[in-house]
Write a protein that holds these residues in place. Structure first.
Motif, PDB file in Angstrom:
ATOM      1  N   GLU A  22      28.448  81.837  10.461  1.00  0.00           N
ATOM      2  CA  GLU A  22      27.583  81.293   9.420  1.00  0.00           C
ATOM      3  C   GLU A  22      26.147  81.803   9.501  1.00  0.00           C
ATOM      4  O   GLU A  22      25.386  81.671   8.551  1.00  0.00           O
ATOM      5  CB  GLU A  22      27.587  79.753   9.448  1.00  0.00           C
ATOM      6  N   ARG A  23      25.756  82.424  10.603  1.00  0.00           N
ATOM      7  CA  ARG A  23      24.392  82.928  10.777  1.00  0.00           C
ATOM      8  C   ARG A  23      24.201  84.335  10.225  1.00  0.00           C
ATOM      9  O   ARG A  23      23.115  84.734   9.873  1.00  0.00           O
ATOM     10  CB  ARG A  23      24.022  82.903  12.247  1.00  0.00           C
ATOM     11  N   GLY A  24      25.257  85.133  10.211  1.00  0.00           N
ATOM     12  CA  GLY A  24      25.165  86.512   9.763  1.00  0.00           C
ATOM     13  C   GLY A  24      26.317  87.333  10.286  1.00  0.00           C
ATOM     14  O   GLY A  24      27.345  86.801  10.690  1.00  0.00           O
ATOM     15  N   GLY A  25      26.129  88.650  10.311  1.00  0.00           N
ATOM     16  CA  GLY A  25      27.182  89.536  10.763  1.00  0.00           C
ATOM     17  C   GLY A  25      26.621  90.800  11.380  1.00  0.00           C
ATOM     18  O   GLY A  25      25.476  91.173  11.135  1.00  0.00           O
ATOM     19  N   VAL A  26      27.441  91.455  12.177  1.00  0.00           N
ATOM     20  CA  VAL A  26      27.068  92.705  12.818  1.00  0.00           C
ATOM     21  C   VAL A  26      28.296  93.606  12.868  1.00  0.00           C
ATOM     22  O   VAL A  26      29.417  93.135  13.076  1.00  0.00           O
ATOM     23  CB  VAL A  26      26.478  92.456  14.232  1.00  0.00           C
ATOM     24  N   LEU A  27      28.087  94.892  12.605  1.00  0.00           N
ATOM     25  CA  LEU A  27      29.185  95.858  12.697  1.00  0.00           C
ATOM     26  C   LEU A  27      29.277  96.368  14.124  1.00  0.00           C
ATOM     27  O   LEU A  27      28.264  96.660  14.756  1.00  0.00           O
ATOM     28  CB  LEU A  27      28.948  97.023  11.735  1.00  0.00           C
ATOM     29  N   CYS A  28      30.493  96.481  14.615  1.00  0.00           N
ATOM     30  CA  CYS A  28      30.734  96.906  15.996  1.00  0.00           C
ATOM     31  C   CYS A  28      31.934  97.851  16.028  1.00  0.00           C
ATOM     32  O   CYS A  28      32.786  97.803  15.146  1.00  0.00           O
ATOM     33  CB  CYS A  28      31.067  95.706  16.881  1.00  0.00           C
ATOM     34  N   GLY A  29      32.003  98.655  17.049  1.00  0.00           N
ATOM     35  CA  GLY A  29      33.185  99.471  17.285  1.00  0.00           C
ATOM     36  C   GLY A  29      34.198  98.665  18.070  1.00  0.00           C
ATOM     37  O   GLY A  29      33.859  97.996  19.037  1.00  0.00           O
ATOM     38  N   ALA A  30      35.454  98.708  17.645  1.00  0.00           N
ATOM     39  CA  ALA A  30      36.504  97.931  18.310  1.00  0.00           C
ATOM     40  C   ALA A  30      36.966  98.627  19.584  1.00  0.00           C
ATOM     41  O   ALA A  30      37.233  99.827  19.591  1.00  0.00           O
ATOM     42  CB  ALA A  30      37.687  97.731  17.381  1.00  0.00           C
ATOM     43  N   TYR A  31      37.038  97.849  20.642  1.00  0.00           N
ATOM     44  CA  TYR A  31      37.624  98.308  21.898  1.00  0.00           C
ATOM     45  C   TYR A  31      38.746  97.330  22.209  1.00  0.00           C
ATOM     46  O   TYR A  31      38.493  96.181  22.575  1.00  0.00           O
ATOM     47  CB  TYR A  31      36.582  98.340  23.012  1.00  0.00           C
ATOM     48  N   VAL A  32      39.970  97.772  22.030  1.00  0.00           N
ATOM     49  CA  VAL A  32      41.138  96.916  22.220  1.00  0.00           C
ATOM     50  C   VAL A  32      41.646  97.106  23.641  1.00  0.00           C
ATOM     51  O   VAL A  32      41.912  98.229  24.072  1.00  0.00           O
ATOM     52  CB  VAL A  32      42.234  97.252  21.179  1.00  0.00           C
ATOM     53  N   THR A  33      41.778  95.990  24.365  1.00  0.00           N
ATOM     54  CA  THR A  33      42.169  96.058  25.766  1.00  0.00           C
ATOM     55  C   THR A  33      42.924  94.797  26.167  1.00  0.00           C
ATOM     56  O   THR A  33      42.769  93.745  25.551  1.00  0.00           O
ATOM     57  CB  THR A  33      40.927  96.229  26.674  1.00  0.00           C
ATOM     58  N   GLU A  34      43.718  94.908  27.197  1.00  0.00           N
ATOM     59  CA  GLU A  34      44.417  93.758  27.769  1.00  0.00           C
ATOM     60  C   GLU A  34      43.513  93.021  28.766  1.00  0.00           C
ATOM     61  O   GLU A  34      43.895  91.977  29.279  1.00  0.00           O
ATOM     62  CB  GLU A  34      45.692  94.224  28.492  1.00  0.00           C
ATOM     63  N   ARG A  35      42.304  93.532  29.001  1.00  0.00           N
ATOM     64  CA  ARG A  35      41.427  92.977  30.037  1.00  0.00           C
ATOM     65  C   ARG A  35      40.476  91.902  29.519  1.00  0.00           C
ATOM     66  O   ARG A  35      39.470  91.622  30.139  1.00  0.00           O
ATOM     67  CB  ARG A  35      40.647  94.100  30.691  1.00  0.00           C
ATOM     68  N   ILE A  36      40.813  91.310  28.373  1.00  0.00           N
ATOM     69  CA  ILE A  36      40.032  90.214  27.818  1.00  0.00           C
ATOM     70  C   ILE A  36      41.019  89.161  27.315  1.00  0.00           C
ATOM     71  O   ILE A  36      42.142  89.490  26.941  1.00  0.00           O
ATOM     72  CB  ILE A  36      39.087  90.706  26.698  1.00  0.00           C
ATOM     73  N   MET A  37      40.604  87.918  27.340  1.00  0.00           N
ATOM     74  CA  MET A  37      41.499  86.835  26.913  1.00  0.00           C
ATOM     75  C   MET A  37      41.817  86.940  25.420  1.00  0.00           C
ATOM     76  O   MET A  37      40.941  87.320  24.630  1.00  0.00           O
ATOM     77  CB  MET A  37      40.853  85.475  27.186  1.00  0.00           C
ATOM     78  N   PRO A  38      43.042  86.592  25.023  1.00  0.00           N
ATOM     79  CA  PRO A  38      43.359  86.541  23.597  1.00  0.00           C
ATOM     80  C   PRO A  38      42.436  85.548  22.873  1.00  0.00           C
ATOM     81  O   PRO A  38      42.079  84.510  23.417  1.00  0.00           O
ATOM     82  CB  PRO A  38      44.811  86.047  23.568  1.00  0.00           C
ATOM     83  N   GLY A  39      42.033  85.917  21.665  1.00  0.00           N
ATOM     84  CA  GLY A  39      41.171  85.053  20.876  1.00  0.00           C
ATOM     85  C   GLY A  39      39.687  85.189  21.178  1.00  0.00           C
ATOM     86  O   GLY A  39      38.863  84.517  20.573  1.00  0.00           O
ATOM     87  N   VAL A  40      39.345  86.082  22.100  1.00  0.00           N
ATOM     88  CA  VAL A  40      37.955  86.270  22.504  1.00  0.00           C
ATOM     89  C   VAL A  40      37.465  87.633  22.034  1.00  0.00           C
ATOM     90  O   VAL A  40      38.185  88.618  22.091  1.00  0.00           O
ATOM     91  CB  VAL A  40      37.804  86.164  24.041  1.00  0.00           C
ATOM     92  N   VAL A  41      36.209  87.680  21.570  1.00  0.00           N
ATOM     93  CA  VAL A  41      35.561  88.936  21.209  1.00  0.00           C
ATOM     94  C   VAL A  41      34.326  89.054  22.080  1.00  0.00           C
ATOM     95  O   VAL A  41      33.528  88.125  22.164  1.00  0.00           O
ATOM     96  CB  VAL A  41      35.147  88.941  19.718  1.00  0.00           C
ATOM     97  N   SER A  42      34.166  90.166  22.733  1.00  0.00           N
ATOM     98  CA  SER A  42      32.980  90.410  23.552  1.00  0.00           C
ATOM     99  C   SER A  42      32.164  91.521  22.910  1.00  0.00           C
ATOM    100  O   SER A  42      32.697  92.577  22.575  1.00  0.00           O
ATOM    101  CB  SER A  42      33.397  90.831  24.962  1.00  0.00           C
ATOM    102  N   VAL A  43      30.863  91.259  22.716  1.00  0.00           N
ATOM    103  CA  VAL A  43      29.981  92.247  22.100  1.00  0.00           C
ATOM    104  C   VAL A  43      28.749  92.406  22.974  1.00  0.00           C
ATOM    105  O   VAL A  43      28.037  91.439  23.231  1.00  0.00           O
ATOM    106  CB  VAL A  43      29.546  91.810  20.674  1.00  0.00           C
ATOM    107  N   ASP A  44      28.504  93.630  23.443  1.00  0.00           N
ATOM    108  CA  ASP A  44      27.262  93.903  24.157  1.00  0.00           C
ATOM    109  C   ASP A  44      26.133  93.947  23.145  1.00  0.00           C
ATOM    110  O   ASP A  44      26.340  94.276  21.980  1.00  0.00           O
ATOM    111  CB  ASP A  44      27.330  95.252  24.882  1.00  0.00           C
ATOM    112  N   HIS A  45      24.935  93.650  23.606  1.00  0.00           N
ATOM    113  CA  HIS A  45      23.783  93.684  22.703  1.00  0.00           C
ATOM    114  C   HIS A  45      23.484  95.128  22.326  1.00  0.00           C
ATOM    115  O   HIS A  45      23.479  96.011  23.169  1.00  0.00           O
ATOM    116  CB  HIS A  45      22.565  93.056  23.375  1.00  0.00           C
ATOM    117  N   GLY A  46      23.241  95.355  21.055  1.00  0.00           N
ATOM    118  CA  GLY A  46      22.973  96.702  20.560  1.00  0.00           C
ATOM    119  C   GLY A  46      21.557  97.166  20.860  1.00  0.00           C
ATOM    120  O   GLY A  46      20.743  96.452  21.426  1.00  0.00           O
ATOM    121  N   SER A  47      21.270  98.365  20.435  1.00  0.00           N
ATOM    122  CA  SER A  47      19.998  98.982  20.779  1.00  0.00           C
ATOM    123  C   SER A  47      18.907  98.771  19.747  1.00  0.00           C
ATOM    124  O   SER A  47      17.739  98.925  20.057  1.00  0.00           O
ATOM    125  CB  SER A  47      20.203 100.481  20.975  1.00  0.00           C
ATOM    126  N   ARG A  48      19.259  98.417  18.527  1.00  0.00           N
ATOM    127  CA  ARG A  48      18.228  98.292  17.492  1.00  0.00           C
ATOM    128  C   ARG A  48      18.744  97.459  16.326  1.00  0.00           C
ATOM    129  O   ARG A  48      19.947  97.308  16.123  1.00  0.00           O
ATOM    130  CB  ARG A  48      17.819  99.652  16.979  1.00  0.00           C
TER     131      ARG A  48
END
Length: 120
Positions: A22-48
């Motif tokens: 509800e606050r907004g949105g950000v475009l990210c590149g998808a990295y699909v891996t088994e090393r994260i829990m299902p239902g979770v999205v992890s996003v590192d902070h971008g550069s700008r």
């Protein structure tokens, strides 16, 4: 994002994904891996901050557009966030380019990123 989460959304490794709430949105590149829990999205902070729609959709990876805006206390302006709710979907870049051509026609240097003239 976990493979099972990505499959439900039609997302593949390397796709451009819109992560939003509800606050907004950000475009990210998808990295699909088994090393994260299902239902979770992890996003590192971008550069700008590089908005397509100022205050609504960013393509520079500035997750401040989707993080909570409250401060930690009345005495500090810092924020301690370890997680918050978002949704993720595959982004349609062609549709965004057609709808917001001015955002995609700003000066850009592929070697160093944004050009100073872009923000003037």
């Amino acid at each position: 994002m976990h493979q099972s989460t990505a499959e439900k959304r039609g997302i593949k490794n390397g796709d451009v994904v819109r992560v939003y709430n509800e606050r907004g949105g950000v475009l990210c590149g998808a990295y699909v891996t088994e090393r994260i829990m299902p239902g979770v999205v992890s996003v590192d902070h971008g550069s700008r901050y590089d908005p397509i729609i100022p205050g609504e959709l960013d393509r520079g990876g500035a997750i401040n557009t989707i993080t909570p805006h409250n401060t930690t206390s009345k005495n500090t302006t810092g924020m301690a966030v370890c997680g918050f709710l978002v949704e993720a979907e595959r982004a349609n870049l062609d549709e965004l380019r057609k709808k917001y051509p001015e955002a995609f026609n700003r000066p850009y240097d592929y070697a160093s990123g944004l050009k100073f003239e872009r923000v003037l």
